[in-house]
Write an enzyme that holds these catalytic residues in place. Structure first.
Site, short mmCIF file in Angstrom:
data_model
loop_
_atom_site.label_atom_id
_atom_site.label_comp_id
_atom_site.label_asym_id
_atom_site.label_seq_id
_atom_site.Cartn_x
_atom_site.Cartn_y
_atom_site.Cartn_z
N LEU A 188 4.77 -5.57 -0.45
CA LEU A 188 4.12 -4.60 -1.33
C LEU A 188 2.63 -4.90 -1.24
O LEU A 188 2.21 -6.05 -1.31
CB LEU A 188 4.57 -4.81 -2.77
CG LEU A 188 5.69 -3.95 -3.35
CD1 LEU A 188 5.91 -4.33 -4.81
CD2 LEU A 188 5.42 -2.48 -3.21
N ASP A 189 1.80 -3.86 -1.10
CA ASP A 189 0.35 -4.05 -1.05
C ASP A 189 -0.13 -4.79 -2.29
O ASP A 189 0.46 -4.65 -3.37
CB ASP A 189 -0.35 -2.69 -1.01
CG ASP A 189 -0.25 -2.02 0.35
OD1 ASP A 189 0.21 -2.68 1.30
OD2 ASP A 189 -0.62 -0.84 0.46
N PRO A 190 -1.24 -5.55 -2.18
CA PRO A 190 -1.82 -6.18 -3.37
C PRO A 190 -2.11 -5.17 -4.49
O PRO A 190 -1.99 -5.50 -5.67
CB PRO A 190 -3.11 -6.80 -2.83
CG PRO A 190 -2.80 -7.11 -1.40
CD PRO A 190 -1.92 -5.98 -0.94
N LEU A 191 -2.47 -3.93 -4.12
CA LEU A 191 -2.79 -2.92 -5.13
C LEU A 191 -1.56 -2.18 -5.64
O LEU A 191 -1.68 -1.22 -6.39
CB LEU A 191 -3.79 -1.90 -4.57
CG LEU A 191 -5.24 -2.38 -4.53
CD1 LEU A 191 -6.15 -1.30 -3.98
CD2 LEU A 191 -5.72 -2.81 -5.91
N ALA A 192 -0.37 -2.60 -5.19
CA ALA A 192 0.88 -2.02 -5.69
C ALA A 192 1.58 -3.05 -6.56
O ALA A 192 1.56 -4.24 -6.28
CB ALA A 192 1.77 -1.60 -4.52
#
Length: 322
Positions: free
Chosen positions: A50-54
């Protein structure tokens, strides 16, 4: 505390699946390492990034469960996302620099029409700011160097695209969407493509994974909650390895048959053909591995080792008796 006096964490065998609600700002690997440290686990892996911003559900596998992590990589995913309309960025999310600002002039009818057009099988070109690799190097590394490389379009499937809320007027018009999709779908690209189709552009302002396969974020716990637990509670927070095997048909073997199956030997029985079976020993009941049945033969595909089975049973016994 100096490096020479730092206390070394004593690792131990830990088996099971932790359903983590990953926070914003941490990479999947950072979240994994924190959970691994809290559990003092010897072996761990995650089931796709999962992306850091997710934020959202990130199943973490420990010990024996790492053998089945691929199953969650293949699973369908469900996300909630907010697409900010009228602004495109270099990364297709709020982290990037603004590329262009346009007026949002689309109608509700046009939004519904565009969302319908993205349902079903679609093709996507993976974004440059992604972990996908080209010649052994992640695309985001090229992007940081200002280099754009050719990416092949990939086929994905949008199973559901639900409009939860929207605002087409005002200073920050947006679409709030729930997306159920096949593996390999880039929601940032989907949001960008929807904005483009509406004639105003767009980027993701929020992304949260609420489901992966049959596992839902409501079952997950946060790192803060895990940190607040004592050692026994942390182990109790783990789900059994077979949590990853919900689509496998269970088969039980007695002690003699289980021993032979664990040796990699095919077993004969009166089973129908089963493409995916979760195989258990009885007395005590323990997961042995996975296999498939063809023409009355149970054929091993992936086996746990006797030591993994023994440690899993010991972990369960300790929880029940302390």
């Amino acid at each position: 505390m100096t490096a020479s006096t730092r206390v070394r964490v004593q690792r131990r065998p830990v088996h099971g699946v932790l359903l983590l609600d990953k926070p914003l700002g941490l990479s999947s690997n950072q979240a994994l390492q924190k959970a691994k440290w809290l559990l003092r686990a010897e072996k761990a892996g995650h089931t796709g990034t999962l992306d850091p911003l997710a934020s959202g559900i990130l199943p973490l596998c420990f010990g024996a469960a790492t053998k089945f992590s691929q199953l969650q990589l293949e699973a369908d995913k469900t996300y909630e996302t907010i697409v900010r309309l009228g602004v495109t960025t270099t990364t297709a999310d709020a982290e990037g620099d603004v590329l262009q600002e346009r007026a949002v002039t689309c109608s509700v009818g046009q939004v519904v029409e565009v969302l319908d057009a993205f349902m079903g099988p679609i093709t996507q070109v993976p974004p440059m700011h992604s972990a996908l690799k080209k010649d052994g190097k992640a695309l985001y590394e090229y992007a940081r160097e200002g280099v754009t490389v050719e990416r092949e379009a990939r086929n994905v499937v949008i199973h559901e695209l639900e409009l939860l809320d929207m605002q087409l007027q005002g200073d920050a018009p947006y679409l709030h969407l729930r997306v159920q999709c096949s593996k390999g779908t880039y929601i940032r690209t989907l949001g960008e493509d929807i904005g483009q189709a509406l004639g105003c552009g767009g980027h993701l302002r929020m992304l949260r994974r609420v489901q992966t396969g049959h596992l839902h974020v409501e079952q997950a716990i946060t790192l803060e909650a895990l940190e607040a637990m004592d050692e026994r509670q942390r182990i109790a927070a783990l789900n059994a390895t077979e949590t990853l095997l919900s689509h496998h048909e269970p088969i039980e073997l007695d002690a003699i048959e289980a021993g032979r199956f664990l040796s990699g030997v095919r077993r004969r029985g009166v089973w129908p053909d089963i493409p995916a079976a979760a195989v258990f020993g009885t007395a005590p009941r323990a997961l042995l591995g996975v296999g498939h049945v063809h023409a009355g033969e149970l054929i091993p595909d992936r086996l746990l080792s006797p030591i993994e089975i023994e440690q899993t049973l010991a972990q369960e016994y300790k929880l029940l008796n302390h």
